[in-house]
Every structure is written in structure tokens, then in C-alpha cells.
Motif scaffolding. Sequence first.
Motif, PDB file in Angstrom:
ATOM      1  N   GLY A  16      22.847  25.202 -31.019  1.00 39.27           N
ATOM      2  CA  GLY A  16      23.148  24.732 -32.365  1.00 39.27           C
ATOM      3  C   GLY A  16      24.582  24.988 -32.758  1.00 39.27           C
ATOM      4  O   GLY A  16      25.212  24.160 -33.447  1.00 39.27           O
ATOM      5  N   MET A  17      25.125  26.126 -32.330  1.00 45.24           N
ATOM      6  CA  MET A  17      26.533  26.423 -32.618  1.00 45.24           C
ATOM      7  C   MET A  17      27.448  25.446 -31.887  1.00 45.24           C
ATOM      8  O   MET A  17      28.399  24.917 -32.458  1.00 45.24           O
ATOM      9  CB  MET A  17      26.880  27.847 -32.172  1.00 45.24           C
ATOM     10  N   SER A  55      22.267  24.307 -43.469  1.00 47.79           N
ATOM     11  CA  SER A  55      22.012  24.768 -42.105  1.00 47.79           C
ATOM     12  C   SER A  55      23.213  24.491 -41.205  1.00 47.79           C
ATOM     13  O   SER A  55      23.535  25.292 -40.322  1.00 47.79           O
ATOM     14  CB  SER A  55      20.756  24.109 -41.541  1.00 47.79           C
ATOM     15  N   LYS A 115      25.745  27.149 -41.897  1.00 48.11           N
ATOM     16  CA  LYS A 115      25.347  28.411 -41.263  1.00 48.11           C
ATOM     17  C   LYS A 115      25.688  28.394 -39.774  1.00 48.11           C
ATOM     18  O   LYS A 115      26.205  29.378 -39.228  1.00 48.11           O
ATOM     19  CB  LYS A 115      23.848  28.618 -41.468  1.00 48.11           C
ATOM     20  N   ARG A 116      25.424  27.287 -39.109  1.00 46.98           N
ATOM     21  CA  ARG A 116      25.742  27.203 -37.683  1.00 46.98           C
ATOM     22  C   ARG A 116      27.256  27.244 -37.451  1.00 46.98           C
ATOM     23  O   ARG A 116      27.726  27.858 -36.487  1.00 46.98           O
ATOM     24  CB  ARG A 116      25.146  25.927 -37.082  1.00 46.98           C
ATOM     25  N   GLU A 122      28.266  30.825 -37.731  1.00 44.84           N
ATOM     26  CA  GLU A 122      27.869  31.572 -36.541  1.00 44.84           C
ATOM     27  C   GLU A 122      28.791  31.248 -35.368  1.00 44.84           C
ATOM     28  O   GLU A 122      29.112  32.123 -34.561  1.00 44.84           O
ATOM     29  CB  GLU A 122      26.410  31.251 -36.190  1.00 44.84           C
ATOM     30  N   TRP A 123      29.206  29.978 -35.276  1.00 46.51           N
ATOM     31  CA  TRP A 123      30.164  29.589 -34.238  1.00 46.51           C
ATOM     32  C   TRP A 123      31.473  30.349 -34.401  1.00 46.51           C
ATOM     33  O   TRP A 123      32.037  30.875 -33.428  1.00 46.51           O
ATOM     34  CB  TRP A 123      30.408  28.090 -34.292  1.00 46.51           C
TER      35      TRP A 123
END
Length: 411
Positions: free
Chosen positions: A119-120, A165, A168-169, A172-173
Motif C-alpha cells: 500500500g505504501m 486512507s 495515511k499510506r 507511512e511511506w
Amino acid sequence: MTTVRDSLSLAQARRVALAAQGFADRPPAGEPDIRHLRRVLGRVALLQIDSVNVLQRAHYLPMFSRLGAYPTALLDRAAYRRPAELFEYWGHEASLVPVGLQPALRWRMAAAHTHAWGGMRQVARDSPELVDWVRQEVYDRGPLTAAEIEHDVPRASGNWGWNWSAVKRALEWLFWSGEVCAADRTPGFARRYAAPHRVLPAAVLAAPTPEPAAAHRTLVEVAARALGVAAARELRDYFRQPPLPARAAIAALVEEGVLTPVAVQGWRQPAYLHRDARLPRSVRAGALLSPFDPLVWERDRAARLFDFRYRIEIYVPAAKRVHGYYVLPFLHRERLVARVDLKADRRAAVLRVPAAWREPDAAPGPTAEALAAHLYRLAEWLGLGTVLAPEGGDLAAPLAAALRVYRGGDA
């Protein structure tokens, strides 16, 4: 093929491992301070983070296991007050890692396009403008939580169609690639993100980036020092390194004399002994261990060292659990002699014991007596008034009796 030049009995290997992890160190005479904290960090090298809080946050427990009742604010200051001594990153899973190891982890940051979760990688590939926007938000307005950034998405998204979402990804990346850091945590344990220069010491940011081979040697050497004696898989697993560079790092460290190949009684795998490893005559340790403690987080190693087969059952349906939801191994002297399911009932101010189990070769009475004392120490550290009698498990009756004696009254 490397020639094995030495051998260890299983009992010797256990003592080497316990000493390397700090369980042979003299306990503090008074309340532990920053010097004791640094000593433990020098032994274990990192602390795994986990969000489960049924007992205590995972990263706080290894210090308690080695130091006894210590102020958790010591660890918070080391991690989240400037100048920071620790920083959050993907070490062994999400971890608190000494800031001095940040350069040795830059290979992982640089490899985000191939190593980060799907997802990242997808958001970085498909929505680079979103990644740029999130980075700029953190740099301009941080420290910020993910929720605070996501709150502004509808206003800032324009025609790109971003949603919470995706933000958020993207965050996180950026965290995986080292472009943002965790400045601290909210009371609810959410990360607050900031630019690296606001979190990491300037000297760390200015340090040259080592060649990947040198970085892997550094991480394997740190892991070997923390483990004392270990198989190749465990040396690699400590910082979750890829197999090929870890194997090359082990070979280089053997060539340099940092690691010595050894045979450990009963191990099929070749093992490696760090040149600074200590072999005490005995270890008189006593500790309740987090499921995420580095002494036991590699389950095959726990089985080979202690004949202790351990599985965390948090994600197992309740009806299928064998030992309980949040089960802590109990270390007594040089053996893991019991396991106990624990829950901090903060509203009632009690430590609940849903189940307690002994290992097959552990004497019920002495095991229960030692465990009762440690449960009361844990309860006191957590600010809980008492320990309730166990609700189940084959050690329940002896432990209930030992707890009554320890309290000095009836249950």
C-alpha cells in the motif's frame, strides 16, 4: 566451509544469552536512573513497540524485566525529548532504536520502493503529489498526528480525489523512507510526526551514509553482541535484514575475529559467539518477560535455548487459545519455568491473572512462590493495589496459595 573452533553446552549457551541481554547485571541499589537505562539499551540495542495495552506498552516492559520498578518517564525522555537518544523506526518491527544506528538503517530507507509494504509503494507510485503534500504539511506544521493531517485533506485535495486512507499510506511511506520521524506519542499512543531535523541530532543527520555492506556488518555485529551466541537466522532477524547481505556480513565478521563459529549442544544450526560475550558461572535472574522481549521474540531460539515453545495468542480466537491472550514467560534463574496470562484492570486497581501454567520440569511450589513475588512487584510498578488469584491453568492452585502467603492473609 568455516571450521568450528569451539563448542558450548546448552547450559553455557543459556548463560551467555542471559548475560548478553543484561540478566546477569547487578540490579540497581536504588531507583533506576538514566545510567541504568543506558546500560540496558547497550545490551538489548532496541525495544520493540506494540499497540496492545492490556498490561503495559511493550517497549516499557524489557526495562522492568532487567531493572525492576523504574520510572517510565526515563524511557519517554530518552525517546522523545531533545536531544533524543532513541528514535522510532523499523528495526525489529516498529522499534525504538539508538539514534547512533540511524545511518546503518538508511539502506532500508533508500530501499522503500522495493521493501515497503504494498500500500505504501502504491501511493508513492500512483500519487506522488499526495506524498509531496503530506511531507510539506509535516515540515510546515509538525509535529502532527495522522488524524490532524487527514482532517485537512478535503480542503487541500483539489481534484486529486485523496482520502484519509491514502494520506495515511503516504505518511507511512514517508516514515519508512526516513523523510519524516516520530516526534513523540499522544496519550492515546498515536505518533506525532515531524521533519527529521526536528527529531534527530544534527551530528546523526550529518554522519555519512555507510555502504550497504558496512551497514549490514554493523547491524549484525550489534545483534551478535545483544544475543551473545546465536544462529545465523537470529543474527539476521534482530534487525530483519535480507538473507544474502546478512550472510555476507556474518562471514566478514568471522574473518575479522568479531564472531567465532561454535557448536552448541543440541543445535542443528551452526552458531556464532561474539568476541565480547561473557560466560557467567551462574545466572540468578528473575523476570516476567514481555511477549516482545528480545530474549524470546525469536520463537525457535526460545525453544532451542530453554525448551520453551511459545506462541502469542492475541490474534487467536478465544475458544482456540491454549494459554491465554497476553501471556508472559517467567524467567527464574536460568530457566523459563512458567507462563502467566495477565491483565491490568486499571479501573478496579488490580492485576488479574486469567491463567498461570508451569513448565513440565518446574516444581509447582517453588515456581509459584517466586512468581507470586514478581507479580506483586509488577502490580506495584503499574500502580495496582493487589494481585487476584489465578482463574485457570495448572499452576493456579499453587500460585493462589503463594499469593495468599505473600499478602499475609486470605484471598
